[in-house]
Write an enzyme that holds these catalytic residues in place. Sequence first.
Site, PDB file in Angstrom:
ATOM      1  N   HIS A   7       0.832  -1.197   0.000  1.00 59.72           N
ATOM      2  CA  HIS A   7       0.000   0.000   0.000  1.00 59.72           C
ATOM      3  C   HIS A   7       0.874   1.257   0.000  1.00 59.72           C
ATOM      4  O   HIS A   7       0.595   2.210   0.718  1.00 59.72           O
ATOM      5  CB  HIS A   7      -0.901   0.008   1.241  1.00 59.72           C
ATOM      6  CG  HIS A   7      -1.984  -1.017   1.200  1.00 59.72           C
ATOM      7  ND1 HIS A   7      -2.700  -1.400   2.307  1.00 59.72           N
ATOM      8  CD2 HIS A   7      -2.485  -1.741   0.165  1.00 59.72           C
ATOM      9  CE1 HIS A   7      -3.585  -2.315   1.969  1.00 59.72           C
ATOM     10  NE2 HIS A   7      -3.472  -2.548   0.679  1.00 59.72           N
ATOM     11  N   ASN A  55      -7.125   0.081   3.246  1.00 63.31           N
ATOM     12  CA  ASN A  55      -6.682  -0.262   1.893  1.00 63.31           C
ATOM     13  C   ASN A  55      -6.932   0.951   0.984  1.00 63.31           C
ATOM     14  O   ASN A  55      -8.052   1.467   0.926  1.00 63.31           O
ATOM     15  CB  ASN A  55      -7.463  -1.456   1.373  1.00 63.31           C
ATOM     16  CG  ASN A  55      -7.763  -2.459   2.473  1.00 63.31           C
ATOM     17  OD1 ASN A  55      -8.535  -2.162   3.371  1.00 63.31           O
ATOM     18  ND2 ASN A  55      -7.153  -3.595   2.436  1.00 63.31           N
TER      19      ASN A  55
HETATM   20  P1  FAD Z   1      -1.096  -1.513 -10.361  1.00 57.99           P
HETATM   21  O1  FAD Z   1      -2.237  -2.377 -10.054  1.00 57.99           O
HETATM   22  O2  FAD Z   1       0.206  -1.816  -9.741  1.00 57.99           O
HETATM   23  O3  FAD Z   1      -0.933  -1.469 -11.942  1.00 57.99           O
HETATM   24  C1  FAD Z   1       0.124  -0.784 -12.552  1.00 57.99           C
HETATM   25  C2  FAD Z   1       0.415  -1.430 -13.886  1.00 57.99           C
HETATM   26  O4  FAD Z   1       1.397  -0.649 -14.567  1.00 57.99           O
HETATM   27  C3  FAD Z   1       0.998  -2.830 -13.760  1.00 57.99           C
HETATM   28  O5  FAD Z   1       0.224  -3.744 -14.487  1.00 57.99           O
HETATM   29  C4  FAD Z   1       2.406  -2.696 -14.322  1.00 57.99           C
HETATM   30  O6  FAD Z   1       2.835  -3.836 -15.031  1.00 57.99           O
HETATM   31  C5  FAD Z   1       2.265  -1.518 -15.265  1.00 57.99           C
HETATM   32  N1  FAD Z   1       3.538  -0.833 -15.503  1.00 57.99           N
HETATM   33  C6  FAD Z   1       4.483  -0.500 -14.595  1.00 57.99           C
HETATM   34  N2  FAD Z   1       5.508   0.112 -15.207  1.00 57.99           N
HETATM   35  C7  FAD Z   1       5.203   0.180 -16.522  1.00 57.99           C
HETATM   36  C8  FAD Z   1       5.874   0.706 -17.654  1.00 57.99           C
HETATM   37  N3  FAD Z   1       7.066   1.309 -17.562  1.00 57.99           N
HETATM   38  N4  FAD Z   1       5.284   0.580 -18.882  1.00 57.99           N
HETATM   39  C9  FAD Z   1       4.067  -0.029 -18.997  1.00 57.99           C
HETATM   40  N5  FAD Z   1       3.392  -0.538 -17.942  1.00 57.99           N
HETATM   41  C10 FAD Z   1       3.954  -0.422 -16.719  1.00 57.99           C
HETATM   42  N6  FAD Z   1      -5.560  -2.711  -2.261  1.00 57.99           N
HETATM   43  C11 FAD Z   1      -6.749  -2.436  -1.709  1.00 57.99           C
HETATM   44  O7  FAD Z   1      -7.170  -1.278  -1.669  1.00 57.99           O
HETATM   45  N7  FAD Z   1      -7.511  -3.422  -1.187  1.00 57.99           N
HETATM   46  C12 FAD Z   1      -7.099  -4.710  -1.151  1.00 57.99           C
HETATM   47  O8  FAD Z   1      -7.795  -5.568  -0.652  1.00 57.99           O
HETATM   48  C13 FAD Z   1      -5.854  -5.026  -1.721  1.00 57.99           C
HETATM   49  N8  FAD Z   1      -5.390  -6.278  -1.706  1.00 57.99           N
HETATM   50  C14 FAD Z   1      -4.205  -6.571  -2.264  1.00 57.99           C
HETATM   51  C15 FAD Z   1      -3.772  -7.889  -2.241  1.00 57.99           C
HETATM   52  C16 FAD Z   1      -2.590  -8.225  -2.845  1.00 57.99           C
HETATM   53  C17 FAD Z   1      -2.146  -9.651  -2.830  1.00 57.99           C
HETATM   54  C18 FAD Z   1      -1.801  -7.222  -3.474  1.00 57.99           C
HETATM   55  C19 FAD Z   1      -0.518  -7.572  -4.149  1.00 57.99           C
HETATM   56  C20 FAD Z   1      -2.217  -5.901  -3.471  1.00 57.99           C
HETATM   57  C21 FAD Z   1      -3.425  -5.564  -2.877  1.00 57.99           C
HETATM   58  N9  FAD Z   1      -3.906  -4.261  -2.860  1.00 57.99           N
HETATM   59  C22 FAD Z   1      -5.103  -3.975  -2.283  1.00 57.99           C
HETATM   60  C23 FAD Z   1      -3.194  -3.176  -3.525  1.00 57.99           C
HETATM   61  C24 FAD Z   1      -3.876  -2.884  -4.891  1.00 57.99           C
HETATM   62  O9  FAD Z   1      -3.851  -4.027  -5.673  1.00 57.99           O
HETATM   63  C25 FAD Z   1      -3.186  -1.717  -5.547  1.00 57.99           C
HETATM   64  O10 FAD Z   1      -3.329  -0.591  -4.705  1.00 57.99           O
HETATM   65  C26 FAD Z   1      -3.799  -1.382  -6.902  1.00 57.99           C
HETATM   66  O11 FAD Z   1      -3.730  -2.468  -7.771  1.00 57.99           O
HETATM   67  C27 FAD Z   1      -3.069  -0.193  -7.496  1.00 57.99           C
HETATM   68  O12 FAD Z   1      -3.598   0.056  -8.762  1.00 57.99           O
HETATM   69  P2  FAD Z   1      -2.764   0.809  -9.884  1.00 57.99           P
HETATM   70  O13 FAD Z   1      -3.558   0.717 -11.123  1.00 57.99           O
HETATM   71  O14 FAD Z   1      -2.369   2.135  -9.366  1.00 57.99           O
HETATM   72  O15 FAD Z   1      -1.395   0.007  -9.995  1.00 57.99           O
HETATM   73  C1  G3F Z   2      -3.084  -5.937   1.167  1.00 58.56           C
HETATM   74  O1  G3F Z   2      -2.438  -5.324   0.123  1.00 58.56           O
HETATM   75  C2  G3F Z   2      -4.570  -5.847   1.035  1.00 58.56           C
HETATM   76  O2  G3F Z   2      -5.033  -4.553   0.956  1.00 58.56           O
HETATM   77  C3  G3F Z   2      -5.250  -6.582   2.100  1.00 58.56           C
HETATM   78  F1  G3F Z   2      -6.597  -6.524   1.965  1.00 58.56           F
HETATM   79  C4  G3F Z   2      -4.765  -7.948   2.121  1.00 58.56           C
HETATM   80  O3  G3F Z   2      -5.417  -8.701   3.085  1.00 58.56           O
HETATM   81  C5  G3F Z   2      -3.310  -7.925   2.300  1.00 58.56           C
HETATM   82  O4  G3F Z   2      -2.690  -7.239   1.259  1.00 58.56           O
HETATM   83  C6  G3F Z   2      -2.767  -9.276   2.361  1.00 58.56           C
HETATM   84  O5  G3F Z   2      -1.628  -9.199   3.123  1.00 58.56           O
END
Ligand code: FAD
Ligand code: G3F
Length: 566
Positions: A502, A545
């Site tokens: 996060h 989150n």
């Molecule tokens: P990302 O989802 O990281 O997407 C960014 C994209 O940009 C990626 O696909 C990457 O490949 C691409 N990229 C990077 N650099 C380049 C480049 N130079 N050229 C082209 N493409 C590029 N958040 C919550 O709020 N609630 C949850 O329950 C939660 N659970 C999670 C559970 C797990 C297991 C994980 C790993 C994360 C979790 N998160 C959660 C965090 C959440 O997934 C992220 O906050 C969210 O996906 C961010 O979205 P985004 O689009 O900003 O970035």
């Molecule tokens: C986090 O990034 C998520 O936001 C949570 F919801 C989730 O349970 C956790 O990862 C898992 O560690």
Amino acid sequence: MTAASIQGQDFHAIDPPGFFLKDKIAEGTKLIDENIDVLIVGSGPIGATYARKLVESGRKVWMLEVGAQEHRTPGEHKKNAIVFQKDVNSFVNVIKGDLNLLSVPTSKVTSNTLNPVSYSNAAYIQNGQNPNQAPHVNLDNAAATRTVGGMAAHWTCATPRPHPKLELPDTYDSKRWDQLFSAAERLIGTSSDEFEDSIRQQLVKRTLQEAYADDDREFKALPLACKRSEQNKSFVKWSSTATVLGQELIDILKQEPSRAKKFELLDEHLCEKILPVNDDPKQVWGVKAQDLRTGTDKLIKAKQVVICAGAVLTPQILFNSGLDESLPALGKWLTEQTMTFCQIVLKKSLIEKVDKDPYHLGWKKIVEAHRKQFKADPLPFPFDDPDPQITTPVSDKYPWHTQIHRDAFSYGLVPPAFDQRVIVDLRWFGLVKPVESNCVTFEHKIKDMYGMPQPTFNYELSDEDAEQANEMMNDMTTVASKLGGYLPGAEPVFLPPGAALHICGTTRVGTSKTDSVVDENCKVWDFNNLYLGGCNVIPTRIACNPTLTAICYALVGAEAIDKALG
Ligand code: FAD
Ligand code: G3F
């Protein structure tokens, strides 16, 4: 077939280029001028928010993504495959496989037990490690997921609203925030109802409500972006980038490439840098990208550019574009939540209660039906009884976000000897105050495995935040003790820094260039047509989150772009 197959013109045919590029232009570079209104970098839920809104407004949008499209529906949540719904434990390995650590300190020590005939040396950079990363200030578990859909291809979908006083930024007034959150919740499909019929949900919630009755502490359903199937009650459809894009955009993506298409996604395309207009540094001409499959460079022209590449890889692109000096707050004010974790095995006394249906919630009938069908099962819970999904939100007295639930992550694999129906995970997420010195910097000379500048973290907790993390741990163990005993091997721990995934603040919203990177519309300072998205824009400490909040900012950004396009 993606738009990569639309032929760009050979670069030498363009005269004059109209943009500034210091690098030597490689032979075979393609110039793509397809009258693109908005070019979005990153196909996570935030890039998808921009795309959805802008295509809906009639704009022509292209999206670049370094990862591959692995699912037939672009950006689908991988947990929507039935195999993982049958056994959430196995999803742990999917997450593990997808997360790529961002900064791994170089290990100078090879193995002492290596056969002396074998090659051994402490190479300068081995296996993509970072020789400039000091281990004690690293965010050890900070990672990126490179796939179409970003991290939302395997996220938990927890989408609570931040506490208005303790977490929410003051970028907009409360009425505006409220509208934005409602819109964001609709877009991602947040619900607090999908697990409410579960016996374990009701049992855990009631137990904690009773234990804290005198304290007025709230225990409620964790808001989750998902929808339980009407036809098959044991199947939950988890929201993802695909949900945010919506059927219309997905259908457009499935059409053959053509110049008339309103939306195109180029996967396995790395955005290296933005290209400013030759004689106007405030104006972005487009981006330089690399088609990773062919190795071809592409110079892609667009009227507006949005970078949503994640909280570390977004500032990486800006750094690689030479903007670190003109944007002094780039990579600074980084926050990452402290995190404690344990798993418990439910108390015998709680499980024995279920047969008696003490709260008159209709458990008796469900248990009888289960017992009739599975006579040998010692547990009263039907096999498809949904997992508990509960939270006790951030409050003045308990200033941390909590998840009392079952979830797959790269840790917390339940050993096969335990029935998963009696396991509950407790995850507590702490507030961390933004400070300028907590930052990610980028190396000029060391490159990551994509040839981009290597990120290096400098992250330390203040004494105050450390104290609060200690209190948070004590609170988690107290709550755990109401529910059961620790699962051996999953006793309470502080997770390595970065484990929450996060990270916020690295390109934060603000009111001046000295301590922020974007304005309230998510537009980069000093630029007319460069916008950012992601948790990286969130400027405040936040324990819950953060993705829902990041979607709110993207909605504002999309509106501003639409307005700017006229
Ligand atoms: P990302 O989802 O990281 O997407 C960014 C994209 O940009 C990626 O696909 C990457 O490949 C691409 N990229 C990077 N650099 C380049 C480049 N130079 N050229 C082209 N493409 C590029 N958040 C919550 O709020 N609630 C949850 O329950 C939660 N659970 C999670 C559970 C797990 C297991 C994980 C790993 C994360 C979790 N998160 C959660 C965090 C959440 O997934 C992220 O906050 C969210 O996906 C961010 O979205 P985004 O689009 O900003 O970035
Ligand atoms: C986090 O990034 C998520 O936001 C949570 F919801 C989730 O349970 C956790 O990862 C898992 O560690």
